[in-house]
Design an enzyme around this catalytic site. Structure first.
Site, PDB file in Angstrom:
ATOM      1  N   HIS A  82      -6.035   5.584  -2.098  1.00 54.05           N
ATOM      2  CA  HIS A  82      -6.817   5.924  -0.916  1.00 54.05           C
ATOM      3  C   HIS A  82      -6.031   5.773   0.388  1.00 54.05           C
ATOM      4  O   HIS A  82      -6.043   6.676   1.228  1.00 54.05           O
ATOM      5  CB  HIS A  82      -8.075   5.048  -0.885  1.00 54.05           C
TER       6      HIS A  82
ATOM      7  N   ASP B 127     -11.026  -4.253   4.985  1.00 60.30           N
ATOM      8  CA  ASP B 127     -11.059  -2.946   5.642  1.00 60.30           C
ATOM      9  C   ASP B 127     -10.593  -3.080   7.088  1.00 60.30           C
ATOM     10  O   ASP B 127     -10.556  -4.175   7.649  1.00 60.30           O
ATOM     11  CB  ASP B 127     -12.487  -2.401   5.598  1.00 60.30           C
TER      12      ASP B 127
END
Length: 477
Positions: A337, A202
């Site tokens: 995403h 991330d």
């Protein structure tokens, strides 16, 4: 008029531009009980607030510590504070000019996230004025503010937290604030450090900010400082009260992740590609749902196999724009995403006004053997989501409602298949199911139905993170 002068890093709270260095973080949510006493005590807190220039020093100290061959963590702590609209009302401060171009009546910050939850498609009960999101009770009341504590260890954070709460009379017989709840998150252990609970690296694609980030790696263009900070070039409100300049809106979300269910879905639905085992097909499906492999390598550059070396190369891992193909979704689904939340060339790279800086941290334990066996979430885990922006309507809320939750985005004459919902954070209206196209590279028009929400909001609020001058003056005066 928005300022184009150099940034005053000593006036900007540190989590906004640089991100407070952390291995652990605790958020303390509070209500103000005694306004005059709180304001006086806030003035005592201000010298402890970690600023953007201090963050740069901390990061250099960490680098020097590592360069000397030290393997232990350097003791570093940080503290920031932010207020909701309800907090400013309690303090008697007019924050109406914090509203975006639509005015206070329609501004999500002014309304608060609880009132905004139905528009976000958060799961809940009722409809219209009777709607209640399935949030934890502590987030269904007015929160006046948040204090963010970060550090290298729980001991460091607890020490700082104890000292700060003592400023406000806690523990004691007449505190100026009441702690409503506290939540703690931790960087995941070992090789999972930097990865969220589904397993994907991330924080790779945060935008560089002009005037703060020097020599950013190749990738999307840096954003003007006013996309993040009020009163600067790029801020869409031309006139701000002086105390609002150098502040930023903090969108907080308490997001629970159903990791065993996500893993089971991948296991049950492997992409069938010649030469791939079922396990590899499941890994490919996960990568196409996210838009990156777990290593962080982008699917746009490595559509069919992972490349950890690419993922580790900061000069390459964010240098893509979804330009390899714009119609078939063979390389990367439109609803992946990372594509939904930053569509890059799908919008001719005209996405600057919707960029946000994400400063989240994971919470909860690793998946247990019982959860793996039952394919069911038993322990609470997920993401303490923080994002900073100069306009919540253009930032977090835009990404969630008009991109992630919009099955028709992006949809033009060159994208004949309706993309569907963001595979990770997309939330459908009540009673609808989620689906998306593009997961199968050989049959990209085929729709795949997603059985449950894998990311479930259980609380949230919109806050404003003021400048140091504002904390010294308007707010503590």
């Amino acid at each position: 008029m928005a300022s184009t002068t150099p940034l005053n890093l000593a006036n900007i709270q540190g989590d906004i531009l640089g991100g407070l260095p952390k291995k652990t973080q605790t958020n303390v949510f509070f209500q103000i009980l005694n306004v005059p006493v709180f304001r006086k005590q806030l003035g005592t807190l201000v010298p402890r607030i970690t600023t953007a220039d201090q963050v740069l020093k901390h990061r250099q100290d960490i680098k020097n510590h590592k360069d000397k061959g030290n393997t232990g963590l350097l003791k570093i702590s940080g503290v920031n504070i932010a207020f909701s609209h309800f907090g400013f009302v309690k303090l008697g401060i007019d924050d109406s000019k914090l509203a975006g171009p639509g005015g206070p009546a329609n501004d999500p910050y002014i309304k608060g996230q609880l009132s905004d939850s139905q528009s976000l498609n958060d799961p809940g009960t009722g409809a219209g004025p009777t709607f209640q999101p399935n949030w934890l009770p502590e987030f269904k009341q007015q929160l006046h503010g948040i204090i963010v504590f970060t550090g290298d260890s729980h001991a460091t954070v607890d020490e700082n937290k104890k000292a700060v709460l003592a400023i406000f009379g806690i523990p004691g017989t007449a505190p100026s604030i009441q702690v409503i709840t506290s939540i703690t998150g931790d960087v995941r252990p070992g090789k999972e450090a930097g990865h969220e609970h589904f397993g994907f690296l991330d924080g790779i694609s945060n935008p560089a900010v002009i005037g703060f980030d020097t020599n950013p790696p190749p990738g999307p263009a840096p954003v003007r400082s006013g996309i993040i900070l009020l009163g600067h070039d790029g801020d869409d409100v031309p006139i701000r009260d002086p105390w609002m300049v150098d502040g930023s809106f903090l969108a907080f979300r308490y997001l629970f992740q159903r990791v065993p269910e996500f893993n089971k879905f991948l296991q049950d639905n492997p992409i069938k590609v010649p030469g791939l085992s079922d396990a590899e097909g499941s890994e490919l499906l996960g990568a196409r749902l996210v838009g990156r492999w777990k290593s962080g390598a982008p699917v746009d550059l490595r559509p069919f196999d992972d490349d950890p070396a690419l993922a580790a190369d900061a000069q390459k891992n964010n240098n893509f724009a979804f330009t390899a193909e714009l119609t078939t979704q063979k390389i990367c689904p439109f609803a992946a995403h990372v594509r939904k939340t930053n569509p890059r060339a799908d919008l001719n790279n005209n996405v600057e006004t919707h960029r946000i800086l994400r400063r989240g941290i994971q919470f909860g334990p690793e998946v247990t053997p019982d959860e793996q066996k039952q394919n069911k979430t038993i322990e609470n885990r997920g993401l303490i989501f923080h994002s900073y922006q100069s306009d919540i309507s253009n930032g977090f809320r835009f990404l969630q409602t008009l991109w992630a939750n919009n099955p028709a985005f992006p949809f033009t004459e060159t994208t004949p298949q309706q993309p569907g919902f963001d595979a990770i954070i997309g939330q459908p209206p009540a009673g609808q199911t989620r689906s998306l196209s593009g997961t199968d590279p050989d049959n990209p028009a085929t729709s795949l139905t997603l059985p449950v929400l894998w990311v479930v909001p259980r609380g949230g609020e919109y806050f404003f993170s003021p400048s140091i001058n504002a904390l010294k003056g308007t707010i503590s005066a």
